[in-house]
Design a protein around this motif. Structure first.
Motif, PDB file in Angstrom:
ATOM      1  N   GLU A 247      62.618  -8.876  23.148  1.00 26.78           N
ATOM      2  CA  GLU A 247      61.561  -8.028  22.576  1.00 26.78           C
ATOM      3  C   GLU A 247      60.211  -8.747  22.663  1.00 26.78           C
ATOM      4  OE1 GLU A 247      59.945  -4.589  20.800  1.00 26.78           O
ATOM      5  OE2 GLU A 247      61.867  -4.918  21.765  1.00 26.78           O
ATOM      6  N   ALA A 248      60.187 -10.047  22.397  1.00 26.22           N
ATOM      7  CA  ALA A 248      58.951 -10.823  22.522  1.00 26.22           C
ATOM      8  C   ALA A 248      58.484 -10.852  23.979  1.00 26.22           C
ATOM      9  CB  ALA A 248      59.156 -12.240  21.994  1.00 26.22           C
ATOM     10  N   LEU A 249      59.436 -10.974  24.916  1.00 28.22           N
ATOM     11  CA  LEU A 249      59.085 -10.958  26.334  1.00 28.22           C
ATOM     12  C   LEU A 249      58.489  -9.608  26.722  1.00 28.22           C
ATOM     13  CD1 LEU A 249      59.018 -12.399  29.070  1.00 28.22           C
ATOM     14  CD2 LEU A 249      61.375 -11.607  29.443  1.00 28.22           C
ATOM     15  N   PHE A 250      59.050  -8.513  26.208  1.00 25.49           N
ATOM     16  CA  PHE A 250      58.477  -7.183  26.460  1.00 25.49           C
ATOM     17  C   PHE A 250      57.005  -7.171  26.073  1.00 25.49           C
ATOM     18  CE2 PHE A 250      57.176  -3.426  23.955  1.00 25.49           C
ATOM     19  CZ  PHE A 250      56.881  -2.567  25.008  1.00 25.49           C
ATOM     20  N   ASN A 251      56.690  -7.667  24.880  1.00 25.38           N
ATOM     21  CA  ASN A 251      55.301  -7.677  24.411  1.00 25.38           C
ATOM     22  C   ASN A 251      54.410  -8.531  25.308  1.00 25.38           C
ATOM     23  OD1 ASN A 251      55.567  -5.967  22.114  1.00 25.38           O
ATOM     24  ND2 ASN A 251      56.578  -7.633  21.046  1.00 25.38           N
ATOM     25  N   ASP A 252      54.896  -9.690  25.725  1.00 25.68           N
ATOM     26  CA  ASP A 252      54.099 -10.572  26.579  1.00 25.68           C
ATOM     27  C   ASP A 252      53.915  -9.995  27.983  1.00 25.68           C
ATOM     28  OD1 ASP A 252      53.795 -12.332  24.473  1.00 25.68           O
ATOM     29  OD2 ASP A 252      55.226 -13.809  25.244  1.00 25.68           O
ATOM     30  N   VAL A 253      54.960  -9.388  28.535  1.00 23.48           N
ATOM     31  CA  VAL A 253      54.826  -8.772  29.860  1.00 23.48           C
ATOM     32  C   VAL A 253      53.856  -7.600  29.782  1.00 23.48           C
ATOM     33  CG1 VAL A 253      56.033  -7.421  31.647  1.00 23.48           C
ATOM     34  CG2 VAL A 253      57.031  -9.549  30.787  1.00 23.48           C
ATOM     35  N   HIS A 254      53.941  -6.810  28.741  1.00 19.53           N
ATOM     36  CA  HIS A 254      53.006  -5.697  28.585  1.00 19.53           C
ATOM     37  C   HIS A 254      51.574  -6.209  28.541  1.00 19.53           C
ATOM     38  CE1 HIS A 254      50.899  -2.328  26.602  1.00 19.53           C
ATOM     39  NE2 HIS A 254      51.673  -1.638  27.420  1.00 19.53           N
ATOM     40  N   ALA A 255      51.348  -7.286  27.793  1.00 14.62           N
ATOM     41  CA  ALA A 255      50.008  -7.880  27.725  1.00 14.62           C
ATOM     42  C   ALA A 255      49.582  -8.391  29.104  1.00 14.62           C
ATOM     43  CB  ALA A 255      49.980  -9.005  26.700  1.00 14.62           C
ATOM     44  N   MET A 256      50.497  -9.044  29.832  1.00 14.17           N
ATOM     45  CA  MET A 256      50.174  -9.565  31.162  1.00 14.17           C
ATOM     46  C   MET A 256      49.796  -8.431  32.121  1.00 14.17           C
ATOM     47  SD  MET A 256      52.538 -11.767  33.830  1.00 14.17           S
ATOM     48  CE  MET A 256      53.778 -10.486  33.986  1.00 14.17           C
ATOM     49  N   LEU A 257      50.482  -7.304  32.006  1.00 12.45           N
ATOM     50  CA  LEU A 257      50.219  -6.176  32.904  1.00 12.45           C
ATOM     51  C   LEU A 257      48.929  -5.447  32.562  1.00 12.45           C
ATOM     52  CD1 LEU A 257      53.792  -4.619  33.148  1.00 12.45           C
ATOM     53  CD2 LEU A 257      52.577  -5.872  34.942  1.00 12.45           C
TER      54      LEU A 257
ATOM     55  N   PRO B 164      49.347 -13.993  28.562  1.00 13.89           N
ATOM     56  CA  PRO B 164      49.376 -14.740  27.301  1.00 13.89           C
ATOM     57  C   PRO B 164      49.479 -16.246  27.559  1.00 13.89           C
ATOM     58  CG  PRO B 164      50.868 -12.871  27.206  1.00 13.89           C
ATOM     59  CD  PRO B 164      50.410 -13.007  28.645  1.00 13.89           C
ATOM     60  N   GLN B 165      48.699 -17.005  26.826  1.00 11.34           N
ATOM     61  CA  GLN B 165      48.700 -18.460  26.973  1.00 11.34           C
ATOM     62  C   GLN B 165      50.024 -19.037  26.483  1.00 11.34           C
ATOM     63  OE1 GLN B 165      46.216 -20.264  28.477  1.00 11.34           O
ATOM     64  NE2 GLN B 165      45.437 -18.219  28.969  1.00 11.34           N
ATOM     65  N   GLY B 166      50.496 -20.065  27.162  1.00  7.37           N
ATOM     66  CA  GLY B 166      51.686 -20.764  26.725  1.00  7.37           C
ATOM     67  C   GLY B 166      52.998 -20.113  27.118  1.00  7.37           C
ATOM     68  N   ARG B 167      52.972 -19.027  27.829  1.00  2.00           N
ATOM     69  CA  ARG B 167      54.198 -18.346  28.248  1.00  2.00           C
ATOM     70  C   ARG B 167      54.454 -18.640  29.715  1.00  2.00           C
ATOM     71  NH1 ARG B 167      59.014 -15.595  27.081  1.00  2.00           N
ATOM     72  NH2 ARG B 167      58.101 -14.227  25.517  1.00  2.00           N
ATOM     73  N   ASP B 168      55.627 -19.164  30.023  1.00  2.00           N
ATOM     74  CA  ASP B 168      56.041 -19.356  31.402  1.00  2.00           C
ATOM     75  C   ASP B 168      56.822 -18.108  31.802  1.00  2.00           C
ATOM     76  OD1 ASP B 168      56.935 -20.122  33.892  1.00  2.00           O
ATOM     77  OD2 ASP B 168      58.284 -21.685  33.145  1.00  2.00           O
ATOM     78  N   PHE B 169      56.267 -17.334  32.684  1.00  2.00           N
ATOM     79  CA  PHE B 169      56.899 -16.083  33.093  1.00  2.00           C
ATOM     80  C   PHE B 169      57.890 -16.256  34.238  1.00  2.00           C
ATOM     81  CE2 PHE B 169      53.234 -14.405  30.837  1.00  2.00           C
ATOM     82  CZ  PHE B 169      53.782 -13.346  30.153  1.00  2.00           C
TER      83      PHE B 169
END
Length: 151
Positions: free
Chosen positions: A91-101, A106-111
């Motif tokens: 769920e956290a990854l969903f939020n970060d991917v949405h932000a990336m798109l 997002p800073q500090g996230r290794d995708f």
């Protein structure tokens, strides 16, 4: 000016085309514990995401459907990324991917491999194609009954 250089653009295209031609985890799942439907009314992309969760983990994930290369590749990459992941982390990854798109990475996230999806920002009309699988995953994770849409 864009920070999405030529080499990264070529990698983006190569990964998108590869995952479209040979999508990972592309099959229905008979023993799914959660499913969700997704639909992009702008281009007609449709998919179903299947999850089998066990002890708070995504034990298995798959999808079926049809759509453009970006939609299919994003779903394929998504299934690879979240398989074996704790539900809360997915769920956290969903939020970060949405932000990336839609905004910035997002800073500090290794995708990892998902990093290539950042290239979709270069094509604003295609962001919804890339995000459909992720919205559908979110609905499956929270057991939402409505069809996930990008509108």
């Amino acid at each position: 000016m864009s920070d999405f250089g030529g080499d990264l653009r070529e990698l983006y295209q190569e990964v998108i085309f590869d995952h479209n031609r040979n999508p990972c985890n592309f099959h229905a799942m008979a023993d799914a514990t959660n499913t969700a439907e997704g639909y992009n009314p702008l281009c007609g992309d449709q998919l179903t995401v299947y999850l089998r969760t066990e002890d708070g983990l995504i034990a298995d994930v798959s999808f079926v459907g049809h759509g453009c290369a970006i939609s299919t590749a994003s779903a394929s990459l998504m299934t690879e990324a979240v398989k074996g992941m704790p539900v809360a982390q997915a769920e956290a990854l969903f939020n970060d991917v949405h932000a990336m798109l839609t905004q910035t990475k997002p800073q500090g996230r290794d995708f990892g491999k998902l990093e290539v999806l950042a290239g979709v920002r270069e094509f604003p009309a295609r962001v919804k194609c890339a995000s459909l699988a992720w919205h559908t995953l979110h609905n499956a994770l929270v057991a939402a009954r409505e069809t996930a849409q990008t509108e």
